[in-house]
Enzyme design. Sequence first.
Site, PDB file in Angstrom:
ATOM      1  N   GLU A 191      -3.807 -62.839 105.872  1.00  0.00           N
ATOM      2  CA  GLU A 191      -2.918 -63.997 105.988  1.00  0.00           C
ATOM      3  C   GLU A 191      -1.657 -63.509 106.692  1.00  0.00           C
ATOM      4  O   GLU A 191      -0.937 -62.662 106.173  1.00  0.00           O
ATOM      5  CB  GLU A 191      -2.564 -64.560 104.608  1.00  0.00           C
ATOM      6  CG  GLU A 191      -1.627 -65.749 104.660  1.00  0.00           C
ATOM      7  CD  GLU A 191      -1.125 -66.155 103.283  1.00  0.00           C
ATOM      8  OE1 GLU A 191       0.065 -66.522 103.170  1.00  0.00           O
ATOM      9  OE2 GLU A 191      -1.905 -66.082 102.315  1.00  0.00           O
ATOM     10  N   CYS A 212       4.975 -68.707 101.894  1.00  0.00           N
ATOM     11  CA  CYS A 212       4.153 -68.718 103.101  1.00  0.00           C
ATOM     12  C   CYS A 212       3.819 -70.122 103.556  1.00  0.00           C
ATOM     13  O   CYS A 212       3.422 -70.324 104.700  1.00  0.00           O
ATOM     14  CB  CYS A 212       2.872 -67.919 102.867  1.00  0.00           C
ATOM     15  SG  CYS A 212       1.981 -68.412 101.379  1.00  0.00           S
TER      16      CYS A 212
END
Length: 509
Positions: A245, A282
């Site tokens: 990620e 995020c």
Amino acid sequence: MAAAPVWSVDPRTGKQREQVAVEATAQEVDSVVRAAHATREALADRTVRAAFLRTAADRLEGARDQLVEVADAETALGPVRLTGELARTCYQLRAFAGIVDEGAFLDVVINHPDDTATPPVPDLRRYKVPLGVVAVYSASNFPFAFSVAGGDTASALAAGCPVVVKAHPDHPGLSELVAHVLRSAAAEHGIDQAVVGLVHGFESGIELIKHPLVAAAGFTGSIRGGRALFDAAAARPVPIPFHGELGSLNPVVVTEAAAAERAEAIGAGLAGSMTLGVGQFCVKPGLVLVPSGAAGDGLVKSLTDAVSDTEAGVLLDHRMRDNFIAGVAERTQLPEVESPVTPGAGGEHTVSAGFLTVPAARLAEEGEYDLLLEECFGPVTVVARYDSEDQVKGVLSRLPGNLTATVQLSEEEAAGKGRGGEILADLTPLAGRVLVNGWPTGVAVAPAQHHGGPYPATTSTSTSVGGTAIERWLRPVVYQNAPEALLPPELRDDNPLGLPRRFNNHLEH
């Protein structure tokens, strides 16, 4: 050469607190990986590893006060946030224990021979087996949920894979404590404590991804660091899966009708989402398309009021603080970029929240404004004011992959009238999770959750949150015409383990 010491640092002052460990050498990384590899058989029993995961959750809860205290000292995220994150982590461990017990993740499929088929079908029995040692690269912003005992570790252990964690330098002391808790839980069930390895240091991360016994990797962090590891994983003599990620802008589209209907609520909600955790999530909304005109002006005013009332906060480390201040300064120097609430340095060790505005037309074409389409980690978002639907489409067409994409619709649009469906169709190719009339911060741990998206949000199509995260650490194997006596119990006709399976084209539960 002596190994460099690893220090715990207080982000509120930037001062070193105590020495926690030393950076691992290549030889030490090799030793840790080989020791983890040797524990694979101890994880083969699903009953044992499910019990291990539940005990790990119990022990983490039992050590909550100490863990939260150390985590707060190293991250400044605050006891309330950290206590909630630890609870989420324990819930996740127990959820994966339930998945292990159920056994559906093994995807058992059995076909008996069929000579009437074209071509004839032999006896085929398929299920999934663990890959092997998984390298886990911890995240800075979630010291529990995406770190030593986080989703990558929990799902890998659930799959039957030992793990070696590369500790994040922002919370090395906490990493050591959590690893100790996991190892003590393993020992309680007769599993060698090497099943959870831990190494510190930048070079150890490189050595880890190159080690021939590492079978897969999970990463949460920056595009630069993640891409370097991704390339290294692909360049190995035997390439391995790398589930990374890396970064996400998480765009939001506010329709003109939605802005006219509830400008104040949308502005306040946006402020809460983009400043949550000092903007260190995020899934923070980093780009918001807002209509020009009175309705959009009301939203911007609401956002201004709410962000102005937000107190300055501490970022996870001073490097991130410096990058945030520099990134904001570079963006505000662009022509036609305004800052109704100027983000930047809030004090010697803090940052203040703010947002920027820019005409959406500037983002629809390639050029210097591309900087505004890059993630800026911290409490800032970009509000792009659009004059037409074509401008919205033009901006969306230029965006890279994202973890989330959001649309704020009016009541009528949400009921199927207007362009709501069309906007959803435009957003779907951009993200792994598409939200309607909500905000992306907050990733529920649930069987249907997907936390991933097109590159650079993630490097694979998998999720790092939710039950299907276990699939990253498994591979399918088929036995053809194998005698019943030689088959693993998962693939025998009498189903001694009581597994859900597809047996001769029929689902059995």
